[in-house]
Motif scaffolding. Structure first.
Motif, PDB file in Angstrom:
ATOM      1  N   ALA A 195      22.943  60.198 100.763  1.00 32.83           N
ATOM      2  CA  ALA A 195      22.831  59.150 100.597  1.00 32.83           C
ATOM      3  C   ALA A 195      23.629  57.873 102.147  1.00 32.83           C
ATOM      4  N   GLU A 196      24.466  57.646 103.183  1.00 28.48           N
ATOM      5  CA  GLU A 196      24.154  57.223 104.021  1.00 28.48           C
ATOM      6  C   GLU A 196      23.194  56.120 104.834  1.00 28.48           C
ATOM      7  N   HIS A 197      22.231  57.294 105.215  1.00 32.13           N
ATOM      8  CA  HIS A 197      20.607  56.879 105.264  1.00 32.13           C
ATOM      9  C   HIS A 197      20.222  55.770 104.332  1.00 32.13           C
ATOM     10  N   GLU A 198      19.489  56.430 103.691  1.00 31.09           N
ATOM     11  CA  GLU A 198      19.041  56.039 102.042  1.00 31.09           C
ATOM     12  C   GLU A 198      19.700  54.031 101.938  1.00 31.09           C
ATOM     13  N   LEU A 199      21.198  54.671 101.504  1.00 31.79           N
ATOM     14  CA  LEU A 199      21.917  53.384 101.390  1.00 31.79           C
ATOM     15  C   LEU A 199      21.672  51.972 102.226  1.00 31.79           C
TER      16      LEU A 199
END
Length: 227
Positions: A195-199
């Motif tokens: 999630a941190e990477h994709e967001l």
């Protein structure tokens, strides 16, 4: 001469009685599995005749589907409740991830495993599983869209990111029936890291402090007690 005291039968409002039956069935589902839900068993747990249960649910299949739907809906409301005043999407998402660990989450994960297996043979349950999966996607996607609109998240496709997060969470929860105490922290954080990477968030942005998670758990317990 002995006398026998008869217990007074309490007549409840139909909506209240139905809710009582569903709650009892959901409790059995979480503790023992959906296969253990029968009209007779729920009647015994509520100390009423099976005929009363069948008045509201003519078949056990209907009650099984309703019990799963109720348990899954309660889970979603606990994991992703409505935003509190001033609560930012990043904070809500971090608390969501903090709540996807622990004994309570393992219990509902086991129920999902159970429901998805049985849904192969039970059409009513299959429809309810699909409905709840849609509710999960919708609730989480709405949060991601809100974060993108407010400039907190950056992703070209919030709906795709939602599915990616849920696939990882489902993969991790599939092991709820086995001992995962020795699982590396990096594995436990896979959904968070994704999630941190994709967001486009910095590492650790979605890691809720332990005291926050403990406070959430205490708040949820207090709310349940009041209910």
């Amino acid at each position: 001469m002995s006398s026998r005291v008869q217990r007074k039968r309490i007549r409840k409002d139909p909506a209240a009685r139905r809710a009582e039956i569903v709650d009892a069935a959901a409790a059995v589902a979480l503790a023992e599995g959906l296969e253990c839900i029968t009209l007779r068993r729920i009647g015994e747990d509520l100390d009423v005749r099976p005929g009363l249960i069948s008045h509201y649910f003519p078949s056990a299949e209907e009650l099984v589907a309703e019990a799963f739907g109720t348990a899954a809906s309660n889970e979603l409301d606990g994991l992703l409740p409505a935003a509190a005043p001033g609560q930012r999407p990043t904070e809500r998402l971090a608390r969501f991830f903090a709540r996807t660990t622990g004994d309570a989450y393992d219990a509902i994960s086991r129920l999902w495993i159970n429901a998805r297996h049985l849904s192969r043979y039970r059409p009513l349950l299959r429809d309810r599983v699909a409905e709840q999966e849609g509710a999960w996607r919708g609730r989480l996607a709405a949060l991601l869209h809100e974060g993108v609109a407010g400039g907190e998240f950056r992703t070209a496709d919030p709906d795709l990111t939602t599915i990616q997060i849920l696939v990882v969470l489902d993969g991790l929860s599939a092991h709820a029936n086995t001992d995962t105490s020795n699982r590396p922290t990096a594995v436990n954080r896979m959904a968070i890291a994704l999630a941190e990477h994709e967001l486009a968030l910095p590492a650790g942005a979605l890691t809720s402090p332990l005291d926050d998670a403990a406070e959430d758990t205490a708040d949820d317990a207090a709310t349940a007690t009041e209910a």
